[in-house]
Design a protein around this motif. Structure first.
Motif, PDB file in Angstrom:
ATOM      1  N   CYS A 238       0.837  -1.204   0.000  1.00 43.60           N
ATOM      2  CA  CYS A 238       0.000   0.000   0.000  1.00 43.60           C
ATOM      3  C   CYS A 238       0.870   1.252   0.000  1.00 43.60           C
ATOM      4  N   SER A 239       1.941   1.242   0.783  1.00 41.18           N
ATOM      5  CA  SER A 239       2.864   2.388   0.824  1.00 41.18           C
ATOM      6  C   SER A 239       3.514   2.607  -0.530  1.00 41.18           C
ATOM      7  N   ILE A 240       3.907   1.513  -1.191  1.00 36.90           N
ATOM      8  CA  ILE A 240       4.507   1.613  -2.526  1.00 36.90           C
ATOM      9  C   ILE A 240       3.533   2.247  -3.508  1.00 36.90           C
ATOM     10  N   LYS A 241       2.286   1.818  -3.443  1.00 40.74           N
ATOM     11  CA  LYS A 241       1.279   2.353  -4.363  1.00 40.74           C
ATOM     12  C   LYS A 241       1.088   3.851  -4.162  1.00 40.74           C
ATOM     13  N   ILE A 242       0.940   4.283  -2.912  1.00 41.69           N
ATOM     14  CA  ILE A 242       0.720   5.706  -2.633  1.00 41.69           C
ATOM     15  C   ILE A 242       1.948   6.523  -3.027  1.00 41.69           C
ATOM     16  N   ALA A 243       3.148   6.018  -2.674  1.00 38.64           N
ATOM     17  CA  ALA A 243       4.378   6.770  -2.938  1.00 38.64           C
ATOM     18  C   ALA A 243       4.642   6.906  -4.433  1.00 38.64           C
ATOM     19  N   SER A 244       4.507   5.819  -5.177  1.00 40.39           N
ATOM     20  CA  SER A 244       4.789   5.879  -6.619  1.00 40.39           C
ATOM     21  C   SER A 244       3.755   6.746  -7.335  1.00 40.39           C
ATOM     22  N   SER A 245       2.499   6.665  -6.908  1.00 41.82           N
ATOM     23  CA  SER A 245       1.455   7.509  -7.510  1.00 41.82           C
ATOM     24  C   SER A 245       1.711   8.983  -7.215  1.00 41.82           C
ATOM     25  N   LEU A 246       2.226   9.260  -6.010  1.00 39.90           N
ATOM     26  CA  LEU A 246       2.523  10.647  -5.652  1.00 39.90           C
ATOM     27  C   LEU A 246       3.648  11.211  -6.508  1.00 39.90           C
ATOM     28  N   ILE A 247       4.673  10.395  -6.763  1.00 37.75           N
ATOM     29  CA  ILE A 247       5.767  10.853  -7.630  1.00 37.75           C
ATOM     30  C   ILE A 247       5.229  11.182  -9.012  1.00 37.75           C
ATOM     31  N   VAL A 248       4.361  10.330  -9.549  1.00 38.33           N
ATOM     32  CA  VAL A 248       3.766  10.589 -10.865  1.00 38.33           C
ATOM     33  C   VAL A 248       2.975  11.890 -10.832  1.00 38.33           C
ATOM     34  N   SER A 249       2.240  12.119  -9.763  1.00 32.79           N
ATOM     35  CA  SER A 249       1.456  13.347  -9.629  1.00 32.79           C
ATOM     36  C   SER A 249       2.354  14.586  -9.612  1.00 32.79           C
ATOM     37  N   LEU A 250       3.483  14.489  -8.910  1.00 32.65           N
ATOM     38  CA  LEU A 250       4.401  15.636  -8.855  1.00 32.65           C
ATOM     39  C   LEU A 250       4.959  15.971 -10.232  1.00 32.65           C
ATOM     40  N   LEU A 251       5.078  14.968 -11.088  1.00 31.08           N
ATOM     41  CA  LEU A 251       5.635  15.181 -12.424  1.00 31.08           C
ATOM     42  C   LEU A 251       4.673  15.912 -13.351  1.00 31.08           C
ATOM     43  N   LEU A 252       3.429  16.117 -12.920  1.00 31.31           N
ATOM     44  CA  LEU A 252       2.477  16.856 -13.741  1.00 31.31           C
ATOM     45  C   LEU A 252       2.816  18.342 -13.782  1.00 31.31           C
ATOM     46  N   GLY A 253       3.596  18.807 -12.821  1.00 29.67           N
ATOM     47  CA  GLY A 253       4.084  20.179 -12.875  1.00 29.67           C
ATOM     48  C   GLY A 253       5.311  20.254 -13.770  1.00 29.67           C
ATOM     49  N   ASP A 254       5.312  21.163 -14.743  1.00 32.42           N
ATOM     50  CA  ASP A 254       6.394  21.194 -15.740  1.00 32.42           C
ATOM     51  C   ASP A 254       7.774  21.420 -15.108  1.00 32.42           C
ATOM     52  N   GLU A 255       7.865  22.405 -14.215  1.00 35.28           N
ATOM     53  CA  GLU A 255       9.164  22.668 -13.589  1.00 35.28           C
ATOM     54  C   GLU A 255       9.593  21.510 -12.702  1.00 35.28           C
ATOM     55  N   ALA A 256       8.632  20.963 -11.960  1.00 32.79           N
ATOM     56  CA  ALA A 256       8.946  19.833 -11.075  1.00 32.79           C
ATOM     57  C   ALA A 256       9.398  18.629 -11.893  1.00 32.79           C
ATOM     58  N   GLN A 258      10.817  18.635 -14.852  1.00 28.77           N
ATOM     59  CA  GLN A 258      12.126  18.855 -15.455  1.00 28.77           C
ATOM     60  C   GLN A 258      13.245  18.707 -14.431  1.00 28.77           C
ATOM     61  N   LYS A 259      13.001  19.113 -13.192  1.00 28.68           N
ATOM     62  CA  LYS A 259      14.024  18.955 -12.159  1.00 28.68           C
ATOM     63  C   LYS A 259      14.242  17.480 -11.826  1.00 28.68           C
ATOM     64  N   CYS A 260      13.162  16.701 -11.843  1.00 30.29           N
ATOM     65  CA  CYS A 260      13.299  15.266 -11.573  1.00 30.29           C
ATOM     66  C   CYS A 260      13.991  14.539 -12.719  1.00 30.29           C
TER      67      CYS A 260
END
Length: 453
Positions: A238-256, A258-260
């Motif tokens: 469950c932690s893996i699912k939430i964490a990986s989904s959150l990383i994907v969500s953060l990537l929806l911001g263009d600047e965020a 590009q930094k990743c």
């Protein structure tokens, strides 16, 4: 008369104005009844009308304050007495106690406030307006190793994080830094889950996405995933699912995003590449979605294709083509489609053998996947005569594509599909036009394009 009734009678008669030792004895009696979970004790205390007296004790700042706060926290465990506690002024009496440096008092106060205001949006909004957010974050900074106290603060933030006003306050407090520290030292799955819930709620804010990336939240999440990915425990998954989904969500911001990505060598990007080959389906899905997000930038697309990212995506598709996960197939095809948008990548991908690999996927009988694959193929030849020529010479591929086009068109003409879609002649005509257009594009090129994440 039992001891609880006697204590309540005396507190009611005195209005709470008694010698401290007498009050201490009465509070002990109330506390014991509540901790023993004596049936009807909470309701009896409320019915006695001594709540205003208890709130007054909280406001006095005496040696009884901690004891009265503990009684309040135990009382507020019972949902049906929370509204009377609010009406008696408990919240306004408790909030100033958050300024103390007494860790035990902070613990009882945090629990009491959290329980009284649980699932009460108006009270939660009032707490934010009273400035409770900076104090909760400050307590975690001041006592980062007091796990019980930190957990109370985290639970409070979790309850408040959905409020717009709370998010604004948290932006100014740089809460991501505190949460990252706690995530890296989380002693168990329960603590991780609370932190991830808070991060997930806050990560929906565009203004916080970049702050999260600047404060290395994705790196902390990725480190946690590495530690857990070989486990099989449900809380870890469950932690893996939430964490990986959150990383994907953060990537929806263009600047965020590009930094990743950096120049293709950033730690988060390299970790995400490894997810494509993970046995964990959730990581496969998140990895493909993340690649599709990185591929919103032409420069990133060219770097990724040059570094060989297409092959592991095709490997992933092949693993799911028969009875695999449709969501993973959709995500992987979105990634391929985005990667094929830059003109230089179209021919490169075809010359690298993508059409031969795609031929293995043609046995899919699922219309949603067929549509997605057709869209991917069309993007690869869009406006590129050389790419169209390469695909146009692949008779097996052309034959299967035409079969799909006909099949997809006919499937929309069936009685069952008509019942769902209605007699929408314009829609059916458009689908037929699209199928014909796609087959023509294999020999002529052309057509519009748009990036899909």
């Amino acid at each position: 008369m039992d001891s609880l009734s006697a204590a309540l009678e005396q507190m009611k008669a005195s209005g709470g104005i008694e010698e401290e030792e007498e009050l201490r004895t009465h509070l002990d009696t109330l506390l014991r009844a509540l901790e023993e979970n004596r049936e009807g004790a909470a309701e009896q205390i409320v019915a006695s009308s001594i709540l205003p007296s208890l709130a007054a004790i909280l406001r006095r700042d005496t040696s009884l304050t901690a004891q009265a706060t503990l009684v309040t926290a135990e009382l507020a465990k019972h949902a049906d007495v929370r509204e009377p506690c609010i009406e008696a002024g408990f919240v306004s009496a408790l909030v100033p106690l958050l300024e103390t440096s007494d860790q035990e008092l902070l613990l009882h106060t945090g629990r009491a406030i959290g329980r009284i205001c649980f699932d009460n949006s108006s009270q939660q909004e009032a707490l934010v307006q009273c400035g409770v957010i900076p104090r909760l974050v400050g307590i975690m900074k001041q006592f980062p190793e007091n796990d019980v106290l930190v957990n109370v603060c985290l639970l409070a933030l979790c309850n408040l994080a959905d409020l717009d006003s709370a998010r604004e306050a948290l932006i100014n407090m740089h809460v991501a830094e505190v949460l990252t520290v706690q995530l890296r030292r989380a002693p168990n799955a329960e603590r991780r889950h609370v932190i991830l819930e808070v991060l997930g709620a806050l990560g929906e804010s565009d203004s916080l996405k970049l702050q999260f990336v600047d404060l290395e939240v994705p790196e902390a999440l990725s480190e946690m995933i590495k530690e857990l990915q070989d486990g099989t425990d449900l809380p870890d998954l469950c932690s893996i699912k939430i964490a990986s989904s959150l990383i994907v969500s953060l990537l929806l911001g263009d600047e965020a995003m590009q930094k990743c990505f950096g120049d293709g060598s950033a730690t988060v990007y390299r970790d995400i590449l490894s997810w494509l080959q993970s046995p964990n389906i959730q990581l496969q899905l998140s990895g493909a979605l993340a690649i599709a997000n990185f591929a919103r930038n032409d420069g990133n697309c060219i770097r990724m294709v040059d570094s060989g990212v297409v092959s592991p995506i095709l490997d992933l598709l092949e693993r799911h083509v028969d009875e695999g996960d449709v969501s993973v197939q959709h995500a992987a095809l979105s990634a391929l489609r985005n990667l094929a948008i830059p003109a230089v990548n179209k021919v490169r991908m075809l010359h690298d053998g993508v059409s031969e690999r795609i031929r293995k996927l043609l046995r899919s009988e699922m219309p949603p996947v067929q549509f997605k694959l057709l869209g991917t193929l069309r993007m690869m030849v869009d406006g590129q005569e050389e790419a169209s020529a390469v695909l146009g010479q692949d008779e097996a591929l052309l034959s299967r594509v035409m079969q799909w086009c006909v099949s997809l068109y006919l499937s929309l003409s069936l009685e069952e599909a008509s019942a769902v879609l209605g007699q929408d002649e314009a829609l059916l005509s458009r689908v037929k036009q699209w199928c014909v257009s796609f087959s023509l594009s294999l020999s002529t090129g052309g057509g519009g394009s748009a990036r899909a994440g």
